[in-house]
Write a protein that holds these residues in place. Structure first.
Motif, PDB file in Angstrom:
ATOM      1  N   UNK A 173      35.177   0.583 -99.293  1.00 23.47           N
ATOM      2  CA  UNK A 173      34.539  -0.156-100.394  1.00 23.47           C
ATOM      3  C   UNK A 173      34.059   0.841-101.439  1.00 23.47           C
ATOM      4  N   UNK A 174      33.710   0.328-102.628  1.00 19.74           N
ATOM      5  CA  UNK A 174      33.155   1.169-103.683  1.00 19.74           C
ATOM      6  C   UNK A 174      31.675   0.872-103.812  1.00 19.74           C
ATOM      7  N   UNK A 175      30.835   1.872-103.696  1.00 19.45           N
ATOM      8  CA  UNK A 175      29.389   1.700-103.788  1.00 19.45           C
ATOM      9  C   UNK A 175      28.947   1.942-105.231  1.00 19.45           C
ATOM     10  N   UNK A 176      29.049   0.905-106.001  1.00 20.09           N
ATOM     11  CA  UNK A 176      28.664   1.050-107.404  1.00 20.09           C
ATOM     12  C   UNK A 176      27.830  -0.125-107.911  1.00 20.09           C
ATOM     13  N   UNK A 177      27.484  -1.056-107.025  1.00 20.11           N
ATOM     14  CA  UNK A 177      26.700  -2.219-107.455  1.00 20.11           C
ATOM     15  C   UNK A 177      25.662  -2.559-106.391  1.00 20.11           C
ATOM     16  N   UNK A 178      24.597  -3.192-106.818  1.00 23.74           N
ATOM     17  CA  UNK A 178      23.693  -3.862-105.881  1.00 23.74           C
ATOM     18  C   UNK A 178      22.531  -3.067-105.352  1.00 23.74           C
ATOM     19  N   UNK A 179      22.272  -1.862-105.874  1.00 20.33           N
ATOM     20  CA  UNK A 179      21.099  -1.128-105.408  1.00 20.33           C
ATOM     21  C   UNK A 179      19.842  -1.900-105.800  1.00 20.33           C
ATOM     22  N   UNK A 180      18.987  -2.130-104.836  1.00 18.44           N
ATOM     23  CA  UNK A 180      17.806  -2.973-105.081  1.00 18.44           C
ATOM     24  C   UNK A 180      16.568  -2.233-104.590  1.00 18.44           C
ATOM     25  N   UNK A 181      15.566  -2.137-105.456  1.00 20.96           N
ATOM     26  CA  UNK A 181      14.369  -1.366-105.126  1.00 20.96           C
ATOM     27  C   UNK A 181      13.587  -1.970-103.966  1.00 20.96           C
ATOM     28  N   UNK A 182      13.801  -3.261-103.701  1.00 18.86           N
ATOM     29  CA  UNK A 182      13.034  -3.896-102.621  1.00 18.86           C
ATOM     30  C   UNK A 182      13.426  -3.344-101.251  1.00 18.86           C
ATOM     31  N   UNK A 183      14.611  -2.708-101.162  1.00 24.19           N
ATOM     32  CA  UNK A 183      15.024  -2.125 -99.891  1.00 24.19           C
ATOM     33  C   UNK A 183      14.624  -0.647 -99.770  1.00 24.19           C
ATOM     34  N   UNK A 184      13.960  -0.151-100.799  1.00 27.76           N
ATOM     35  CA  UNK A 184      13.525   1.246-100.760  1.00 27.76           C
ATOM     36  C   UNK A 184      12.372   1.396 -99.788  1.00 27.76           C
ATOM     37  N   UNK A 185      12.446   2.414 -98.937  1.00 29.00           N
ATOM     38  CA  UNK A 185      11.435   2.604 -97.904  1.00 29.00           C
ATOM     39  C   UNK A 185      10.512   3.784 -98.189  1.00 29.00           C
ATOM     40  N   UNK A 186      10.931   4.691 -99.095  1.00 28.13           N
ATOM     41  CA  UNK A 186      10.152   5.901 -99.317  1.00 28.13           C
ATOM     42  C   UNK A 186       9.800   6.051-100.796  1.00 28.13           C
ATOM     43  N   UNK A 187       8.722   6.775-101.037  1.00 28.73           N
ATOM     44  CA  UNK A 187       8.275   6.971-102.419  1.00 28.73           C
ATOM     45  C   UNK A 187       9.342   7.669-103.259  1.00 28.73           C
ATOM     46  N   UNK A 188      10.077   8.641-102.644  1.00 29.37           N
ATOM     47  CA  UNK A 188      11.104   9.366-103.382  1.00 29.37           C
ATOM     48  C   UNK A 188      12.233   8.444-103.818  1.00 29.37           C
ATOM     49  N   UNK A 189      12.523   7.423-102.980  1.00 35.55           N
ATOM     50  CA  UNK A 189      13.537   6.436-103.374  1.00 35.55           C
ATOM     51  C   UNK A 189      13.063   5.661-104.594  1.00 35.55           C
ATOM     52  N   UNK A 190      11.833   5.168-104.497  1.00 36.13           N
ATOM     53  CA  UNK A 190      11.310   4.357-105.594  1.00 36.13           C
ATOM     54  C   UNK A 190      11.196   5.183-106.880  1.00 36.13           C
ATOM     55  N   UNK A 191      10.818   6.445-106.742  1.00 39.70           N
ATOM     56  CA  UNK A 191      10.736   7.316-107.925  1.00 39.70           C
ATOM     57  C   UNK A 191      12.110   7.498-108.564  1.00 39.70           C
ATOM     58  N   UNK A 192      13.165   7.614-107.727  1.00 45.08           N
ATOM     59  CA  UNK A 192      14.516   7.765-108.264  1.00 45.08           C
ATOM     60  C   UNK A 192      14.962   6.497-108.977  1.00 45.08           C
ATOM     61  N   UNK A 193      14.629   5.313-108.395  1.00 43.88           N
ATOM     62  CA  UNK A 193      14.943   4.050-109.091  1.00 43.88           C
ATOM     63  C   UNK A 193      14.326   4.050-110.481  1.00 43.88           C
ATOM     64  N   UNK A 194      13.058   4.412-110.553  1.00 42.93           N
ATOM     65  CA  UNK A 194      12.353   4.396-111.840  1.00 42.93           C
ATOM     66  C   UNK A 194      12.981   5.394-112.814  1.00 42.93           C
ATOM     67  N   UNK A 195      13.301   6.587-112.312  1.00 40.39           N
ATOM     68  CA  UNK A 195      13.889   7.617-113.180  1.00 40.39           C
ATOM     69  C   UNK A 195      15.252   7.181-113.710  1.00 40.39           C
TER      70      UNK A 195
END
Length: 742
Positions: free
Chosen positions: A647-669
């Motif tokens: 599959x191609x991973x290019x759609x559907x990233x959702x911040x609600x599944x983020x578990x760590x602060x670094x993930x959420x910071x990357x979403x925001x950035x």
């Protein structure tokens, strides 16, 4: 350690060969000495019209004795193998040593090469050098076999030590080496002995010979400019002429002469070219009027009348030469006044540009049509650009340019002004050949730019259409220079236009020009071209052309057009290769350009370079370099996961599944970056877009340090992979970073 001095004295060596000959003498002799075991401290080569000289300091007095070990066959090898080894090593079996090795005992020969005195080696090397000297042209004279550029008269070859000078024994076709040399041919024709390089240069100067070409050139320029300054005039700079004249004399004597009043109103370029090409005179200009009023000639001797007789003779010859130039000029002016400047180009219909590309007149017609189309893009008037293109090469049929081809374009400007054409058209006649090289000035007037671009694009598409492209180091039609000219014209004038539009158009024009006149093919192709020209969609026209030909033309018409898309793509690739070479001087790497070429708009040279410069500047920063590593890491993880999962991973990233602060910071950035990068790219503000991309460095680094992408939870894993997909998409929206090295 001795010093070596060599002089090869002959009849006059052509000025154009002297510098290269002195360099060849130095290389051949020093390489030969070193190969024979004689090292040295320094070497200097010199040339005058009648002599090549080489001075070598700190030479070894003799080559060292050396011992070479040569490994032979095993002791139990066949006898013939051992005999062959003995012959090759030049030793007997009794001289061999036996040594133990892993695979058994082997023979080893020790070959001793005795050192030899320097004189013996010098004699061998110098004779080989003289007999095999790489003159562009050489002659044989008398009964000997020796060839030299002109008859060789004498050889000076001495080794100097504290005890004195020793002549190196050498005899080449009866010319024996000695320690004597000749002075000036006229002012001091006697011979005299020398004992060292310092003695050599001193006595040469005492006998009216300046050995160093740079010293002669400096002397000429100093005297010429001083004499001109004293009369309120200035010498027109010409480095090439100065070097040539310095190679024509051993004792330069600068003389300034008058130009007859009859010729002072000739164009300065005519006077300058005529005097330079025929007489090797420097032009002397009045800075207030710009007129060439006097000349400087350089004699090879001092005379009792201070050069008066020499000047008188030169002025008589110059009068005859300039009378011819004046005759050509006046004839050309009468033709323009009587028939018009455009009519001057009529004879070009009978001048072949290339046997597959038609006449010069055919080419002019193509350039004029293309210049008209380019004109609005560069801010030029279309009518004026077309007329300028029609007359730009008219001076090729003038008598003046026939006599002095280097004045093409320059004379065109004068004739255009005589015909009362506008300054813009006159300037285009002069400037449309430019830029001729990497250091040549680039035209900036709109009409000149339009005609110059049309001229170079027609040349390139023409030779691509007939498959006469550069190969390796061969470029007989200067197509690399033409492509570089287009690039410099576009960048200097900030021209914004898709290059493939004009390539496609002109390739089709060229194909029509070279097609056979049969079965109505030409008429059909011209009809198609007119339809496309009206729509102005050359870049996307090939499918339409194919359909049109299927319906209305013959197979011969398709054959006549050839494979236009492939030819067009190949020529555009050639431009990109030239661009890489051009930008290398700016420090922009090839991989950076490749990263930008992969983006849309790569046929817009100005857009491409703006993007490449911005990316190069970003990569020069620490954030930029580290972001590339982060991007590559993300891309590698994604590529492996996509290949594994299908599959191609290019759609559907959702911040609600983020578990760590670094993930959420990357979403925001990434959200912030997208809001900055997209409008910046649309506005072609590449520096801002690259800066916003580089700002991702911190969040991306923190993410990879703290977060495990391939989590055990499939939902979290897919979400993190899609998050990496956002990094990839955002970065690839700026440039194809997969092509960046490192």
């Amino acid at each position: 350690m001795p010093d070596l001095l060599i002089e090869l004295f002959s009849e006059e060596i052509p000025a154009r060969m002297q510098k290269r000959a002195s360099e060849d003498l130095k290389k051949l002799v020093t390489d030969g000495l070193v190969d024979a075991g004689l090292t040295y401290a320094s070497a200097g080569a010199f040339a005058t019209p009648r002599r090549l000289a080489l001075s070598i300091e700190g030479l070894l007095a003799a080559s060292p004795t050396t011992v070479e070990e040569r490994k032979g066959p095993r002791v139990d090898a066949p006898e013939k193998a051992i005999e062959g080894f003995l012959r090759g090593a030049g030793v007997s079996k009794d001289d061999l040593e036996i040594r133990d090795e892993k695979k058994g005992q082997v023979y080893v020969a020790k070959i001793t090469k005795q050192g030899r005195p320097a004189a013996e080696i010098v004699a061998e090397v110098l004779e080989k050098t003289i007999r095999n000297f790489p003159w562009p042209k050489a002659m044989r004279w008398g009964n000997g076999s020796l060839k030299w550029v002109r008859p060789l008269h004498s050889i000076l070859c001495i080794l100097t030590t504290e005890e004195g000078a020793e002549v190196v024994p050498l005899d080449i076709d009866g010319i024996k080496a000695g320690n004597t040399i000749f002075g000036h041919r006229f002012m001091s024709p006697k011979t005299f002995a020398v004992s060292s390089f310092d003695d050599y240069t001193t006595k040469l100067k005492q006998n009216f010979v300046m050995l160093d070409a740079a010293e002669r050139a400096e002397h000429i320029w100093h005297d010429a400019t001083n004499q001109a300054f004293a009369q309120g005039l200035e010498v027109v700079e010409d480095a090439g002429l100065l070097a040539e004249v310095a190679g024509l004399v051993e004792w330069p004597v600068v003389l300034m002469g008058e130009i007859a009043e009859d010729f002072l109103d000739l164009p300065p370029e005519v006077l300058q070219t005529s005097m330079k090409e025929h007489q090797k005179f420097f032009s002397v200009r009045n800075p207030k009027t710009g007129r060439i009023e006097k000349f400087v000639t350089v004699a090879n001797r001092e005379t009792a009348d201070n050069g008066a007789t020499i000047l008188s003779g030169n002025q008589k010859v110059l009068f005859a030469r300039l009378s011819d130039a004046k005759f050509f000029w006046e004839n050309d002016i009468r033709t323009v006044e009587r028939e018009g400047f455009e009519a001057m180009s009529a004879p070009l219909a009978n001048v072949t540009f290339h046997n597959k590309l038609g006449s010069q007149a055919d080419r002019i017609a193509r350039i004029a049509a293309l210049a008209r189309e380019i004109a609005p893009i560069v801010g030029a008037d279309a009518e004026e650009a077309e007329l300028a293109a029609k007359v730009a090469k008219a001076d090729l049929s003038s008598e003046m340019v026939y006599e002095f081809p280097e004045l093409q374009g320059i004379m065109g400007r004068y004739y255009a002004k005589t015909a009362t054409l506008s300054d813009a058209i006159a300037d285009a006649c002069r400037d449309h050949y430019s830029p001729l090289g990497p250091s040549d000035d680039v035209p900036t007037e709109p009409v000149s730019v339009a005609v110059a671009l049309a001229d170079k694009l027609d040349t390139l598409t023409g030779f691509w259409a007939i498959d006469e492209k550069p190969t390796g180091s061969k470029d007989p039609f200067a197509l690399r220079r033409a492509a570089l000219g287009v690039i410099r014209l576009v960048l200097t004038n900030d021209v914004r236009a898709p290059l493939d539009h004009f390539i496609d158009r002109q390739l089709l024009v060229q194909k029509i020009a070279v097609a056979d006149e049969n079965d109505g093919v030409i008429d059909t192709l011209k009809e198609i071209l007119e339809e496309i020209a009206e729509k102005g969609v050359f870049g996307a026209a090939f499918d339409a052309i194919t359909d049109r030909l299927d319906d209305a033309a013959t197979d011969a018409a398709k054959a006549a057009t050839g494979n236009l898309p492939d030819t067009s793509a190949d020529l555009l690739s050639f431009f990109h290769d030239r661009l890489k070479v051009f930008l290398k001087d700016e420090g922009i790497r090839h991989d950076v350009i490749d990263a930008c070429l992969a983006m849309d708009g790569s046929d817009d040279i100005t857009l491409l370079v703006k993007r490449a410069r911005a990316l190069s500047a970003t990569l020069a920063t620490e954030d930029g370099q580290n972001l590339i590593q982060g991007f590559k890491r993300a891309n590698n993880i994604l590529s492996q996961a996509e290949e594994k999962d299908g599959v191609e991973y290019s759609y559907g990233a959702d911040i609600k599944y983020a578990e760590m602060d670094e993930e959420r910071a990357l979403f925001a950035a990434l959200d912030v970056a997208e809001t900055k990068i997209k409008p910046a790219m649309e506005a072609e503000e590449f520096t801002a877009a690259m800066s916003a991309m580089a700002d991702l460095r911190g969040p991306v680094d923190a993410f990879f340090e703290a977060v495990q992408v391939n989590a055990e939870n499939d939902v979290v894993r897919r979400n993190r992979l899609n998050l990496l997909g956002r990094i990839r998409d955002i970065c690839l929206g700026v440039a194809d970073l997969t092509k960046i090295d490192g």
